[in-house]
Design a protein around this motif. Structure first.
Motif, mmCIF file in Angstrom:
data_model
loop_
_atom_site.group_PDB
_atom_site.id
_atom_site.type_symbol
_atom_site.label_atom_id
_atom_site.label_comp_id
_atom_site.label_asym_id
_atom_site.label_seq_id
_atom_site.Cartn_x
_atom_site.Cartn_y
_atom_site.Cartn_z
ATOM 1 N N LEU A 348 -5.186 -4.639 -17.634
ATOM 2 C CA LEU A 348 -6.181 -5.574 -18.151
ATOM 3 C C LEU A 348 -7.142 -6.032 -17.062
ATOM 4 C CD1 LEU A 348 -7.204 -7.298 -20.519
ATOM 5 C CD2 LEU A 348 -5.522 -9.042 -19.854
ATOM 6 N N ASN A 349 -6.601 -6.281 -15.872
ATOM 7 C CA ASN A 349 -7.415 -6.751 -14.745
ATOM 8 C C ASN A 349 -7.203 -5.840 -13.542
ATOM 9 O OD1 ASN A 349 -8.286 -9.247 -16.094
ATOM 10 N ND2 ASN A 349 -6.135 -9.859 -15.902
ATOM 11 N N PRO A 350 -8.104 -5.894 -12.545
ATOM 12 C CA PRO A 350 -7.845 -5.153 -11.308
ATOM 13 C C PRO A 350 -6.497 -5.557 -10.719
ATOM 14 C CG PRO A 350 -10.100 -5.960 -11.342
ATOM 15 C CD PRO A 350 -9.395 -6.585 -12.526
ATOM 16 N N VAL A 351 -5.794 -4.596 -10.124
ATOM 17 C CA VAL A 351 -4.428 -4.833 -9.661
ATOM 18 C C VAL A 351 -4.300 -4.498 -8.180
ATOM 19 C CG1 VAL A 351 -3.342 -4.502 -11.910
ATOM 20 C CG2 VAL A 351 -3.794 -2.523 -10.464
ATOM 21 N N ASN A 352 -3.183 -4.923 -7.613
ATOM 22 C CA ASN A 352 -2.945 -4.764 -6.180
ATOM 23 C C ASN A 352 -2.189 -3.467 -5.918
ATOM 24 O OD1 ASN A 352 -2.855 -5.361 -3.442
ATOM 25 N ND2 ASN A 352 -1.035 -6.641 -3.636
ATOM 26 N N VAL A 353 -2.888 -2.334 -6.015
ATOM 27 C CA VAL A 353 -2.264 -1.037 -5.783
ATOM 28 C C VAL A 353 -2.063 -0.835 -4.279
ATOM 29 C CG1 VAL A 353 -2.471 1.445 -6.162
ATOM 30 C CG2 VAL A 353 -3.500 -0.151 -7.776
ATOM 31 N N PRO A 354 -0.884 -0.354 -3.851
ATOM 32 C CA PRO A 354 -0.736 -0.013 -2.430
ATOM 33 C C PRO A 354 -1.772 1.047 -2.032
ATOM 34 C CG PRO A 354 1.395 -0.008 -3.543
ATOM 35 C CD PRO A 354 0.353 -0.132 -4.613
ATOM 36 N N LEU A 355 -2.593 0.720 -1.047
ATOM 37 C CA LEU A 355 -3.643 1.642 -0.613
ATOM 38 C C LEU A 355 -3.197 2.473 0.586
ATOM 39 C CD1 LEU A 355 -6.779 -0.687 -0.996
ATOM 40 C CD2 LEU A 355 -5.836 0.970 -2.623
ATOM 41 N N GLU A 356 -2.478 1.842 1.510
ATOM 42 C CA GLU A 356 -1.905 2.580 2.633
ATOM 43 C C GLU A 356 -0.476 2.973 2.267
ATOM 44 O OE1 GLU A 356 -2.183 0.481 6.292
ATOM 45 O OE2 GLU A 356 -4.344 0.110 6.104
ATOM 46 N N ILE A 357 -0.139 4.221 2.509
ATOM 47 C CA ILE A 357 1.158 4.763 2.087
ATOM 48 C C ILE A 357 2.038 5.023 3.305
ATOM 49 C CG2 ILE A 357 2.318 6.644 0.890
ATOM 50 C CD1 ILE A 357 0.721 4.748 -0.914
ATOM 51 N N ASP A 358 3.279 4.503 3.259
ATOM 52 C CA ASP A 358 4.250 4.744 4.328
ATOM 53 C C ASP A 358 5.116 5.964 4.047
ATOM 54 O OD1 ASP A 358 3.606 2.182 5.653
ATOM 55 O OD2 ASP A 358 4.598 1.292 3.920
ATOM 56 N N THR A 359 5.398 6.191 2.748
ATOM 57 C CA THR A 359 6.314 7.262 2.362
ATOM 58 C C THR A 359 5.660 8.109 1.280
ATOM 59 O OG1 THR A 359 8.202 5.799 2.823
ATOM 60 C CG2 THR A 359 8.635 7.782 1.520
#
Length: 572
Positions: A348-359
């Protein structure tokens, strides 16, 4: 089952004063209030399609009782097993924040509740609201042991859409005349495929397309002009299913208990374990309209039930003997219809997607055929070319241990699992089009209880890639303990240089149908310690080994550390 929101809020207020207590234990997420349920696992005689049988139920209700709560409520469910079968209950989609001990998959987070024994589940709906489900998670008992979870927003918090006139729960299922526990045993012993279901059901009713079922039909009585919220759950064992209502549009407003941008469609496809909430307006001429559930089968050369279950969306004012307007379902292998639905899902709204990936992980998924080593191949090697059917992730078929994985990990009991599940396939090839096809010689998988360890706080991207070793197929993959952002999906082999990812408003789901002959990319942050099962939610595929487990290590603080197990954990 109809449930007006206003009635629920009144009931909630009453329950708050009568039976609510406040949780003060520091090591657990604190619930706003606590709701108590008792689940008695009991057998019940049932008659469907002119045949009677005993089925396993909760409280002798089929489908089972509904769990009602509000966001951040704590729920305590005492499960008493009054049947001869081992049982557990999994709270599908509940993220089990610091409550991994109560997740429910047998031999993963707990030993089964044995006959005559009981176990009490305790968990909190931390920042969760919407429609989920609960079901048995041992053997194939979830064929009849399942029900809805409805988590309302906090009091005073509105839906992000106009309040419906009424809400109704619709649970899609499959039904067999034979005992489902015995079906699993016989199927695994044969090395081949399971028998098809005798019927599909809507809220336990097959509807008029089946023998002796003209009056065994679920119906919703609707008022012309009113808008209804349908909470639709797929609790089927081995089939993905289309759902539609004749001459009515369905506006999706929630998927897997997360709000979505409103998206209007003619039909839905739900994989087992998935939930979708839709708004439907009774804006057609007064009459009786069919609600239909039918099969989506993307694999080739597989037998399946092709008779639709029917329920009625019936306008008040229509005559009792009115003929129902027939609903039009897609063709059973309409992959485009499935893609269209997935294309429209957005948070529904913009979300906090992980942008930097560790694994970064890459898992292939699909079926295998093992070579026959039986002394009686006619009975136990009925897979393709006289082999034995298996299933795998990264070519490893998961073998459940004889103890709880979580207890073995927590107590450092060695010898029950290894921590060497590969992060990439052991062999790279054209997964979709160039898979080995010399069955069973080149289609072997490895067997083992292998897990993958994730550091607390790891930002994970996982590519799930369908394979054509036996047949390409849409696989509904469910991750316990987490929801994840579905940042991309497509057909063919995953190509990081060409894949288009949505890092702004992807849907937040707990079960994703990996497209037939394609891939799905998911992201999540490993911030919930414990042992978390990931598996295909087609029950036969899980029985064949299409699963694995993540071990998420503890963080540093108290709210980042898995608490000790409850004192009454079942014993293996």
């Amino acid at each position: 089952m109809a449930k007006c929101v206003s009635s629920f809020l009144l009931l909630s207020t009453i329950l708050f004063y009568i039976s609510t207590v406040h949780v003060i234990a520091k090591q657990w997420p604190v619930g706003r209030s606590t709701r108590f349920y008792t689940f008695k696992v009991q057998t019940m005689r049932i008659t469907k399609m002119c045949k009677s049988k005993d089925i396993v139920t909760i409280n002798k209700i089929f489908p089972g009782p509904v769990i009602y709560a509000q966001e951040d409520d704590r729920v305590i469910v005492k499960v008493i097993n009054e049947t001869p079968y081992n049982t557990t209950i999994h709270w599908h989609g509940v993220r089990q924040r610091l409550s991994c001990w109560f997740d429910g998959p047998s031999y993963i987070t707990q030993c089964p509740i044995q006959a005559g024994q009981s176990f009490t589940y305790e968990f909190t709906f931390v920042k969760q609201k919407g429609t989920l489900l609960w079901h048995a998670h041992v053997s194939w008992l979830r064929g009849t042991v399942y029900g809805a979870i409805v988590v309302y927003p906090r009091s005073g918090v509105p839906y992000p859409f106009k309040y419906p006139y009424e809400e109704h729960i619709i649970v899609l299922g499959e039904y067999w005349h034979k005992d489902v526990v015995q079906i699993e045993k016989d199927t695994l012993a044969s090395g081949g495929s399971p028998p098809i279901a005798d019927a599909f059901t809507i809220n336990g009713h097959p509807g008029p397309n089946y023998n002796c079922s003209a009056n065994d039909v679920y119906k919703i009585d609707v008022v012309p002009g009113k808008t209804y919220l349908l909470r639709i759950i797929n609790a089927a064992l081995n089939m993905e299913n289309f759902f539609t209502i004749a001459n009515h549009k369905l506006t999706i407003v929630e998927a897997d208990a997360e709000y979505t941008k409103p998206f209007t469609v003619d039909r839905l496809m739900l994989s087992p374990g998935q939930t979708i909430n839709v708004l439907v307006t009774a804006n057609q001429p007064i009459g009786k309209y069919s609600m239909a559930m039918g099969p989506y089968m993307s694999a080739k050369n597989v037998s399946f039930q092709n008779i639709s279950a029917i329920a009625y969306f019936q306008y008040i004012g229509c005559t009792t003997n009115s003929l129902a307007l027939e609903a039009q379902l897609p063709c059973f292998n309409d992959n485009l219809a499935v893609k269209t639905i997935m294309d429209g899902l957005r948070s529904l709204n913009p979300v906090n997607v992980p942008l930097e990936i560790d694994t970064n992980l890459f898992f292939t998924i699909g079926l295998n055929v093992e070579q026959c080593h039986s002394s009686n191949p006619n009975k136990s090697c009925r897979g393709p070319n006289g082999g034995v059917v298996a299933a795998s992730m990264n070519n490893i078929s998961f073998i459940k241990p004889q103890v709880s994985l979580l207890q073995a990990y927590y107590n450092e009991i060695h010898g029950h699992y290894t921590a060497d599940f590969p992060g990439v396939p052991p062999k790279v090839y054209d997964f979709v089009n160039g898979a080995p096809n010399k069955i069973p010689n080149n289609t072997q998988s490895l067997n083992g209880t292998r897990t993958m360890v994730l550091e607390y706080g790891s930002r994970v991207q996982l590519i799930l890639q369908d394979t054509g070793t036996v047949s390409t197929e849409n696989h509904p993959i469910h991750l316990h303990g987490y929801s994840f952002y579905v940042v991309g999906y497509g057909t063919g082999n995953y190509n990081p240089g060409k894949a288009k990812l949505n890092l702004v408003d992807p849907p937040y789901m707990n079960t994703i149908g990996v497209p037939v002959g394609g891939w799905a990319a998911i992201r999540f942050t490993a911030d919930n310690p414990g042992v978390w099962f990931m598996h295909c939610h087609l029950e036969i595929h899980m029985s064949w080994g299409l699963s694995m487990a993540f071990i998420v290590k503890n963080g540093k603080g108290k709210m980042e550390t898995l608490p000790h197990p409850p004192a009454n954990m079942p014993k293996c």
